[in-house]
Motif scaffolding. Structure first.
Motif, PDB file in Angstrom:
ATOM      1  N   GLY A   1       0.798  -1.222   0.000  1.00 21.81           N
ATOM      2  CA  GLY A   1       0.000   0.000   0.000  1.00 21.81           C
ATOM      3  C   GLY A   1       0.827   1.268   0.000  1.00 21.81           C
ATOM      4  N   HIS A   2       2.151   1.125   0.024  1.00 24.70           N
ATOM      5  CA  HIS A   2       3.053   2.282   0.027  1.00 24.70           C
ATOM      6  C   HIS A   2       4.046   2.166  -1.120  1.00 24.70           C
ATOM      7  CE1 HIS A   2       1.846   3.846   3.996  1.00 24.70           C
ATOM      8  NE2 HIS A   2       1.735   2.572   4.357  1.00 24.70           N
ATOM      9  N   ASP A   3       4.586   3.297  -1.555  1.00 19.02           N
ATOM     10  CA  ASP A   3       5.687   3.270  -2.519  1.00 19.02           C
ATOM     11  C   ASP A   3       6.964   3.804  -1.884  1.00 19.02           C
ATOM     12  OD1 ASP A   3       5.058   5.921  -2.363  1.00 19.02           O
ATOM     13  OD2 ASP A   3       4.515   6.165  -4.469  1.00 19.02           O
ATOM     14  N   VAL A   4       6.965   3.896  -0.561  1.00 16.21           N
ATOM     15  CA  VAL A   4       8.134   4.308   0.205  1.00 16.21           C
ATOM     16  C   VAL A   4       8.500   3.187   1.178  1.00 16.21           C
ATOM     17  CG1 VAL A   4       7.609   6.775   0.028  1.00 16.21           C
ATOM     18  CG2 VAL A   4       6.736   5.464   1.977  1.00 16.21           C
ATOM     19  N   THR A   5       9.728   3.229   1.666  1.00 12.38           N
ATOM     20  CA  THR A   5      10.148   2.215   2.638  1.00 12.38           C
ATOM     21  C   THR A   5       9.633   2.575   4.024  1.00 12.38           C
ATOM     22  OG1 THR A   5      12.217   3.295   3.265  1.00 12.38           O
ATOM     23  CG2 THR A   5      12.281   1.837   1.318  1.00 12.38           C
ATOM     24  N   ALA A   6       9.718   1.618   4.925  1.00 14.72           N
ATOM     25  CA  ALA A   6       9.315   1.864   6.317  1.00 14.72           C
ATOM     26  C   ALA A   6      10.171   2.969   6.928  1.00 14.72           C
ATOM     27  CB  ALA A   6       9.439   0.585   7.134  1.00 14.72           C
ATOM     28  N   ALA A   7      11.413   3.109   6.460  1.00 17.87           N
ATOM     29  CA  ALA A   7      12.303   4.155   6.975  1.00 17.87           C
ATOM     30  C   ALA A   7      11.987   5.527   6.398  1.00 17.87           C
ATOM     31  CB  ALA A   7      13.755   3.793   6.689  1.00 17.87           C
ATOM     32  N   GLU A   8      11.141   5.567   5.365  1.00 16.13           N
ATOM     33  CA  GLU A   8      10.713   6.850   4.794  1.00 16.13           C
ATOM     34  C   GLU A   8       9.365   7.296   5.348  1.00 16.13           C
ATOM     35  OE1 GLU A   8      12.361   7.242   0.351  1.00 16.13           O
ATOM     36  OE2 GLU A   8      11.286   5.355   0.678  1.00 16.13           O
ATOM     37  N   LEU A   9       8.663   6.398   6.028  1.00 10.20           N
ATOM     38  CA  LEU A   9       7.397   6.759   6.655  1.00 10.20           C
ATOM     39  C   LEU A   9       7.659   7.651   7.865  1.00 10.20           C
ATOM     40  CD1 LEU A   9       5.500   3.334   6.719  1.00 10.20           C
ATOM     41  CD2 LEU A   9       4.922   5.319   5.301  1.00 10.20           C
ATOM     42  N   GLU A  10       6.721   8.534   8.147  1.00  9.52           N
ATOM     43  CA  GLU A  10       6.789   9.286   9.403  1.00  9.52           C
ATOM     44  C   GLU A  10       6.678   8.277  10.546  1.00  9.52           C
ATOM     45  OE1 GLU A  10       7.408  12.475  10.045  1.00  9.52           O
ATOM     46  OE2 GLU A  10       7.768  12.699   7.895  1.00  9.52           O
ATOM     47  N   PRO A  11       7.436   8.473  11.631  1.00  8.87           N
ATOM     48  CA  PRO A  11       7.386   7.502  12.736  1.00  8.87           C
ATOM     49  C   PRO A  11       5.973   7.201  13.232  1.00  8.87           C
ATOM     50  CG  PRO A  11       9.208   9.009  13.051  1.00  8.87           C
ATOM     51  CD  PRO A  11       8.447   9.516  11.849  1.00  8.87           C
ATOM     52  N   ALA A  12       5.121   8.214  13.300  1.00 11.48           N
ATOM     53  CA  ALA A  12       3.747   7.985  13.788  1.00 11.48           C
ATOM     54  C   ALA A  12       2.978   7.067  12.844  1.00 11.48           C
ATOM     55  CB  ALA A  12       3.015   9.314  13.953  1.00 11.48           C
ATOM     56  N   ALA A  13       3.206   7.238  11.534  1.00  9.20           N
ATOM     57  CA  ALA A  13       2.523   6.392  10.547  1.00  9.20           C
ATOM     58  C   ALA A  13       3.031   4.966  10.630  1.00  9.20           C
ATOM     59  CB  ALA A  13       2.746   6.950   9.147  1.00  9.20           C
ATOM     60  N   LYS A  14       4.349   4.822  10.763  1.00 11.49           N
ATOM     61  CA  LYS A  14       4.925   3.479  10.886  1.00 11.49           C
ATOM     62  C   LYS A  14       4.415   2.793  12.153  1.00 11.49           C
ATOM     63  CE  LYS A  14       8.972   0.906  12.033  1.00 11.49           C
ATOM     64  NZ  LYS A  14      10.243   0.914  12.734  1.00 11.49           N
ATOM     65  N   ASN A  15       4.435   3.524  13.267  1.00 14.78           N
ATOM     66  CA  ASN A  15       4.024   2.935  14.542  1.00 14.78           C
ATOM     67  C   ASN A  15       2.552   2.552  14.567  1.00 14.78           C
ATOM     68  OD1 ASN A  15       6.629   3.227  15.454  1.00 14.78           O
ATOM     69  ND2 ASN A  15       6.237   5.124  16.554  1.00 14.78           N
ATOM     70  N   ALA A  16       1.747   3.177  13.709  1.00 19.85           N
ATOM     71  CA  ALA A  16       0.314   2.871  13.676  1.00 19.85           C
ATOM     72  C   ALA A  16       0.008   1.585  12.926  1.00 19.85           C
ATOM     73  CB  ALA A  16      -0.447   4.037  13.041  1.00 19.85           C
ATOM     74  N   GLU A  17       0.884   1.176  12.000  1.00 16.44           N
ATOM     75  CA  GLU A  17       0.550   0.008  11.176  1.00 16.44           C
ATOM     76  C   GLU A  17       1.591  -1.099  11.180  1.00 16.44           C
ATOM     77  OE1 GLU A  17       1.115   0.468   6.751  1.00 16.44           O
ATOM     78  OE2 GLU A  17       0.895   2.576   7.273  1.00 16.44           O
ATOM     79  N   SER A  18       2.669  -0.924  11.908  1.00 15.99           N
ATOM     80  CA  SER A  18       3.753  -1.907  11.891  1.00 15.99           C
ATOM     81  C   SER A  18       3.336  -3.256  12.485  1.00 15.99           C
ATOM     82  CB  SER A  18       4.955  -1.369  12.665  1.00 15.99           C
ATOM     83  OG  SER A  18       4.694  -1.411  14.055  1.00 15.99           O
ATOM     84  N   HIS A  19       4.175  -4.234  12.281  1.00 17.01           N
ATOM     85  CA  HIS A  19       3.974  -5.568  12.845  1.00 17.01           C
ATOM     86  C   HIS A  19       3.888  -5.505  14.366  1.00 17.01           C
ATOM     87  CE1 HIS A  19       8.161  -4.544  12.491  1.00 17.01           C
ATOM     88  NE2 HIS A  19       8.571  -5.556  13.215  1.00 17.01           N
ATOM     89  N   ARG A  20       4.732  -4.659  14.977  1.00 20.68           N
ATOM     90  CA  ARG A  20       4.712  -4.549  16.440  1.00 20.68           C
ATOM     91  C   ARG A  20       3.406  -3.914  16.909  1.00 20.68           C
ATOM     92  NH1 ARG A  20       9.754  -3.250  17.460  1.00 20.68           N
ATOM     93  NH2 ARG A  20      10.240  -5.390  17.976  1.00 20.68           N
ATOM     94  N   ALA A  21       2.941  -2.895  16.186  1.00 20.00           N
ATOM     95  CA  ALA A  21       1.666  -2.259  16.543  1.00 20.00           C
ATOM     96  C   ALA A  21       0.526  -3.266  16.481  1.00 20.00           C
ATOM     97  CB  ALA A  21       1.386  -1.078  15.605  1.00 20.00           C
ATOM     98  N   ARG A  22       0.546  -4.103  15.473  1.00 19.64           N
ATOM     99  CA  ARG A  22      -0.513  -5.117  15.313  1.00 19.64           C
ATOM    100  C   ARG A  22      -0.461  -6.147  16.437  1.00 19.64           C
ATOM    101  NH1 ARG A  22      -1.157  -5.567   8.751  1.00 19.64           N
ATOM    102  NH2 ARG A  22      -0.545  -3.417   8.354  1.00 19.64           N
ATOM    103  N   ALA A  23       0.758  -6.560  16.819  1.00 18.84           N
ATOM    104  CA  ALA A  23       0.892  -7.524  17.919  1.00 18.84           C
ATOM    105  C   ALA A  23       0.488  -6.895  19.247  1.00 18.84           C
ATOM    106  CB  ALA A  23       2.333  -8.040  17.985  1.00 18.84           C
ATOM    107  N   LEU A  24       0.890  -5.644  19.477  1.00 17.69           N
ATOM    108  CA  LEU A  24       0.524  -4.962  20.722  1.00 17.69           C
ATOM    109  C   LEU A  24      -0.989  -4.828  20.841  1.00 17.69           C
ATOM    110  CD1 LEU A  24       3.319  -2.241  20.832  1.00 17.69           C
ATOM    111  CD2 LEU A  24       2.953  -4.038  22.535  1.00 17.69           C
ATOM    112  N   SER A  25      -1.642  -4.496  19.742  1.00 11.94           N
ATOM    113  CA  SER A  25      -3.097  -4.387  19.757  1.00 11.94           C
ATOM    114  C   SER A  25      -3.746  -5.729  20.115  1.00 11.94           C
ATOM    115  CB  SER A  25      -3.584  -3.913  18.379  1.00 11.94           C
ATOM    116  OG  SER A  25      -4.974  -3.839  18.337  1.00 11.94           O
ATOM    117  N   ALA A  26      -3.153  -6.813  19.605  1.00  7.31           N
ATOM    118  CA  ALA A  26      -3.711  -8.146  19.845  1.00  7.31           C
ATOM    119  C   ALA A  26      -3.501  -8.628  21.286  1.00  7.31           C
ATOM    120  CB  ALA A  26      -3.092  -9.155  18.865  1.00  7.31           C
TER     121      ALA A  26
END
Length: 197
Positions: free
Chosen positions: A161-186
């Motif tokens: 869904g992105h054309d940029v790398t995870a390192a190019e995402l704003e930290p808030a955007a990365k933290n909202a959808e990352s693998h860790r965010a998904r696991a923490l939510s679960a």
């Protein structure tokens, strides 16, 4: 107040988990682990997370939360996987790990560079009862590093869904959808149940 030890010596990581989980679980206090490092000799993210969590419970007498995570490349059968942090041989050399993975994928066409980040969280209670959850962040491997945010393999991981790398995402955007965010939510329901018991 529910105290849970996070099986890491990294105070920054404990503070990050506190910030994220504290919003969802009122009265939760996450503390960093101060005991000996167990040998992570599991053959899966789940086994290694459970090894760390059980060691932290045994040492502190508190419920413990541990994570194990890495990048999994489909054409490589899921590697580096649990070996992500030491793919180039030495633990913690992120630049060497990243470069080795790029070299190994040099001849692989763009269409076959699918990958995903995996984060596995294990919560072990003082009676030994485990809860294990997983967060998956699908994407693909870029041909060269891009971006200054993030760490590890973030500069070569392009999330779906992105054309940029995870390192190019704003930290808030990365933290909202990352693998860790998904696991923490679960893991939130298990932490909430801990507070109610």
């Amino acid at each position: 107040m529910v105290r849970v030890v996070l099986a890491t010596h990294n105070q920054h990581k404990a503070a990050e988990f506190q910030q994220i989980l504290g919003r969802e679980v009122p009265g939760l206090e996450i503390v960093a682990y101060d005991g000996p490092e167990p040998v992570e000799d599991g053959v899966s993210f789940e086994e290694n997370a459970l090894i760390k969590a059980r060691a932290a419970v045994a040492h502190t007498g508190l419920p413990a939360l541990a994570d194990d995570s890495g990048i999994c490349v489909d054409v490589m059968g899921g590697a580096p996987g649990i070996f992500s942090a030491r793919w180039a041989g030495s633990h913690g050399d992120a630049a060497a790990n990243l470069q080795l993975l790029l070299d190994q994928l040099a001849d692989i066409p763009d269409a076959d560079r699918s990958a995903h980040f995996t984060a596995t969280l294990a919560l072990v209670t003082t009676d030994g009862e485990p809860t294990v959850v997983q967060g998956i962040w699908p994407g693909s491997i870029a041909r060269a590093p891009r971006g200054r945010n993030g760490h590890g393999y973030d500069p070569i991981f392009v999330p779906d869904g992105h054309d940029v790398t995870a390192a190019e995402l704003e930290p808030a955007a990365k933290n909202a959808e990352s693998h860790r965010a998904r696991a923490l939510s679960a893991i939130v329901p298990a932490l909430q149940a801990l507070g109610e018991s």
